[in-house]
Write an enzyme that holds these catalytic residues in place. Structure first.
Site, mmCIF file in Angstrom:
data_model
loop_
_atom_site.group_PDB
_atom_site.id
_atom_site.type_symbol
_atom_site.label_atom_id
_atom_site.label_comp_id
_atom_site.label_asym_id
_atom_site.label_seq_id
_atom_site.Cartn_x
_atom_site.Cartn_y
_atom_site.Cartn_z
ATOM 1 N N ARG A 1 -2.357 0.698 -6.699
ATOM 2 C CA ARG A 1 -1.198 1.061 -5.740
ATOM 3 C C ARG A 1 -0.726 0.618 -6.704
ATOM 4 O O ARG A 1 0.788 1.098 -6.329
ATOM 5 C CB ARG A 1 -1.829 -0.571 -4.807
ATOM 6 C CG ARG A 1 -3.076 0.550 -4.772
ATOM 7 C CD ARG A 1 -3.577 -0.322 -3.382
ATOM 8 N NE ARG A 1 -4.898 -0.128 -2.460
ATOM 9 C CZ ARG A 1 -5.839 -0.892 -1.560
ATOM 10 N NH1 ARG A 1 -5.539 -1.784 -1.305
ATOM 11 N NH2 ARG A 1 -6.793 0.077 -1.067
ATOM 12 N N HIS B 1 0.620 -1.374 0.027
ATOM 13 C CA HIS B 1 0.176 -0.133 -0.028
ATOM 14 C C HIS B 1 1.172 1.392 -0.435
ATOM 15 O O HIS B 1 1.691 1.231 0.931
ATOM 16 C CB HIS B 1 -1.006 0.076 0.562
ATOM 17 C CG HIS B 1 -2.143 0.957 1.404
ATOM 18 N ND1 HIS B 1 -1.775 2.319 0.962
ATOM 19 C CD2 HIS B 1 -3.307 0.435 1.037
ATOM 20 C CE1 HIS B 1 -3.237 2.659 0.741
ATOM 21 N NE2 HIS B 1 -3.915 1.732 0.664
ATOM 22 N N HIS C 1 0.697 -4.844 1.836
ATOM 23 C CA HIS C 1 -0.758 -4.804 2.422
ATOM 24 C C HIS C 1 -1.819 -6.435 2.663
ATOM 25 O O HIS C 1 -2.107 -6.434 2.781
ATOM 26 C CB HIS C 1 -1.175 -3.289 1.870
ATOM 27 C CG HIS C 1 -2.296 -3.216 1.913
ATOM 28 N ND1 HIS C 1 -2.974 -3.423 3.509
ATOM 29 C CD2 HIS C 1 -3.872 -3.415 1.329
ATOM 30 C CE1 HIS C 1 -4.122 -2.844 3.450
ATOM 31 N NE2 HIS C 1 -4.759 -2.781 2.201
ATOM 32 N N ARG D 1 -4.150 -6.343 -7.130
ATOM 33 C CA ARG D 1 -4.979 -5.767 -6.832
ATOM 34 C C ARG D 1 -5.641 -4.732 -6.608
ATOM 35 O O ARG D 1 -4.807 -3.862 -6.323
ATOM 36 C CB ARG D 1 -5.836 -6.365 -4.801
ATOM 37 C CG ARG D 1 -7.341 -6.337 -4.167
ATOM 38 C CD ARG D 1 -7.067 -6.491 -2.883
ATOM 39 N NE ARG D 1 -6.255 -5.833 -2.165
ATOM 40 C CZ ARG D 1 -6.650 -5.281 -1.501
ATOM 41 N NH1 ARG D 1 -8.248 -4.806 -1.944
ATOM 42 N NH2 ARG D 1 -6.065 -3.876 -0.304
#
Length: 602
Positions: free
Chosen positions: A278, A238, A337, A372
């Site tokens: 991200r 993250h 993360h 993701r």
């Protein structure tokens, strides 16, 4: 051989883990099939999970002309960098809205506008505002609260502070787990179906947003059982974790950038598009920090209005460390993360071992691909957790769909010719040997040594397998993981029963097993894609548009084929280690069918 006592149960379904995925399975099963006995086993308290720490939101298309499930699908595929399973993503975006509505019915309270309509935000990688939040940045806590309340009132048993050790396998089927009870005794917890929903692997890294419970327990058990695991090299960092000694690192939600927060370097200059996926933002930050020899950058939220009202949880965290968002730039740096891979499943959550299922971050559904999309993780747990429940209630087993479907050709030694993402089997030492005297011996283990080893492993993983990796950095980290594995192999089970050090040593063993799988997959993938960036292989290559699978794929097929001809009275066993050198002790309950070590070969 020590006798293993029978524990609670037997259950029709045993759920391992208490996050959104596991509790979604439990709640839906209890509602759909009240006749089934459902147990939930968690190593902490029911409300302690990574879900509780999720400050992002839930991404779902709940109506409106400017958005559609097709757009949500396109955004997810773009973030996944070519490795998403399209069918799985279609399931996610189409079924997600219904799951959100069900959660609201259970009592979850999401933020609303003055008009009463749900408040929707835009986050990184999303082309439209479709992300729901609760309390600004307390979405995970609200989702968990609603599911915990529903689980307590419905489940047959909730086993808190129980630690799952190994899968129990009979023939080619999973029939429960060996588990360490709160008093330190080891028992069998029997079940017709076991659901791995144990969350992620964040504690594998020195800097993480994950809670202390995120030690990869379920993935490690699957690795030791030879159950196929895939995509574990794709660990998402993250971008905006608060740079502060607190651990887990406080997360400065993606929603801040969605509302206009800006990333700035040491000189106050912007250097990237804050609403990129991200992996893109984390790489840009890593590059700028290297250029400026800095260990953090800055998130400027001074332009955001009504900050304390819109983000009360973040405001409280900042106040606790003496930061004023109206005046101060906030120090940030990437932190581990989310892992995009895990136990390979079909579109209904079934794993390759009959009776074994997986959901949430511990599963590889193919939804996330190589990276993701923000706020898809809670949605994945809700959608695929519900699917696991529906499949079990309907008496279904593994199907040739999703990521699991791509392994069928491999099981029979054929190249994959389907429309999905091809898979390659990665043969490596992914599991540390099962320790001697696991079930009974009581010796001594130095808690300080365990803590030091865990810290050393986490530091090595952060340095060697962080945002940017290389062959040399991965090799250094691998050497550390192998050395620690060799040191703990015979000592893990010798901790005094009930001691904190015993649980810590078991967690260390799981972390080492997962580390070796992550490092092996990252070392083999000689390209950069999504959350996997190689400094020595910076390009994305068509020939690497495939999944790397760790596990005894062909042995699973052979075992299933042999079951019909075998005696029905198959003795139960704990899953043997098939991936590590043979160090089987005399008291093992099953022979070790370890395959030849072919590490480093294609």
């Amino acid at each position: 051989m020590s006798t293993i006592a029978m524990g609670p149960g037997p259950f029709d379904v045993l759920v391992l883990g208490s996050g959104v995925a596991g509790l979604s399975v439990a709640v839906r099963l209890c509602e759909a099939s009240p006749r089934l006995s459902v147990g939930v086993l968690t190593k902490g308290e029911l409300s302690q999970s990574t879900t509780r720490w999720a400050q992002g939101g839930v991404a779902a298309v709940l109506g409106g002309d400017e958005d559609s499930t097709d757009l949500h699908l396109a955004d997810t595929l773009r973030a996944g960098a070519g490795l998403c399973d399209v069918d799985a993503v279609r399931v996610l975006v189409d079924e997600g809205p219904s799951r959100v509505e069900e959660l609201i019915t259970l009592g979850a309270r999401f933020d609303r506008e003055a008009s009463g309509s749900l408040s929707l935000a835009r986050e990184g990688g999303h082309s439209r505002a479709r992300v729901l939040h609760a309390g600004g940045a307390a979405t995970g806590a609200e989702v968990e609260r609603a599911l915990v309340a529903a689980t307590v009132s419905r489940a047959a048993a909730v086993l808190e502070r129980w630690f799952a050790l190994e899968l129990v396998v009979a023939g080619s089927s999973c029939r429960g787990v060996l588990a360490r009870a709160p008093d330190g005794s080891v028992t069998q917890v029997r079940a017709s179906h076991v659901v791995i929903a144990t969350g992620g692997i964040g504690q594998l890294f020195a800097v993480t947003t994950n809670p202390g419970e995120a030690t990869g327990d379920g993935i490690a058990m699957a690795l030791r059982a030879g159950v196929p695991v895939a995509d574990v090299e794709f660990v998402q960092f993250h971008p905006t974790a608060l740079h502060h000694p607190l651990m887990p690192r406080p997360l400065l939600s993606e929603a801040l950038r969605g509302h206009g927060a800006l990333l700035r370097d040491r000189d106050g200059e912007r250097f990237c598009d804050e609403l990129s996926p991200r992996d893109v933002v984390s790489r840009a930050m890593a590059k700028r920090m290297a250029e400026q020899d800095a260990d953090h950058l800055w998130l400027d939220v001074t332009g955001l209005e009504r900050f304390e009202e819109r983000f009360p949880t973040i405001a409280a965290s900042l106040a606790a460390v003496g930061l004023d968002p109206a005046r101060d730039w906030l120090p940030v740096a990437p932190a581990a993360h989310h892992v995009s891979g895990g136990v390979v499943t079909d579109l209904w959550g079934a794993a390759a071992l009959d009776g074994l299922w997986a959901a949430g971050e511990a599963a590889c559904t193919g939804v996330h691909g190589a990276n993701r999309l923000a706020s898809n993780s809670l949605l994945e747990g809700m959608v695929f957790g519900a699917r696991v429940a529906e499949a079990i209630a309907g008496g279904a087993g593994p199907t040739p769909t999703g990521v699991l479907g791509t392994l069928q050709a491999l099981e029979h030694g054929r190249p994959w010719e389907g429309s999905g993402i091809a898979a390659r089997v990665l043969e490596l030492r992914a599991g540390s040997p099962a320790p001697r005297a696991r079930h009974g011996a009581v010796g001594s283990i130095d808690e300080t040594d365990v803590a030091k080893a865990r810290e050393r492993l986490a530091s090595a993983m952060t340095a060697g397998a962080g945002v940017v990796r290389s062959a040399s950095s991965l090799d250094v980290a691998s050497a550390v993981a192998d050395e620690i594995a060799d040191g703990i192999a015979d000592d893990v089970a010798d901790a005094p029963r009930g001691s904190a050090s015993g649980v810590a040593a078991l967690e260390l063993r799981n972390l080492v097993d997962v580390a070796r799988a992550v490092l092996g997959a990252a070392r083999r993938r000689e390209e950069s894609r999504g959350a996997h960036t190689r400094a020595d292989f910076p390009d994305t290559l068509d020939r690497w548009r495939c999944r790397q699978v760790v596990g005894d794929v062909r042995a699973r097929a052979e075992a299933r084929g042999a079951v019909g001809a075998a005696s029905a009275a198959v003795p139960d066993r704990t899953a043997p280690d098939r991936t590590a050198p043979d160090r089987t002790a005399p008291d093992r309950t099953a022979p070790d069918r370890t395959a030849p070590d072919r590490t480093g070969q294609d």
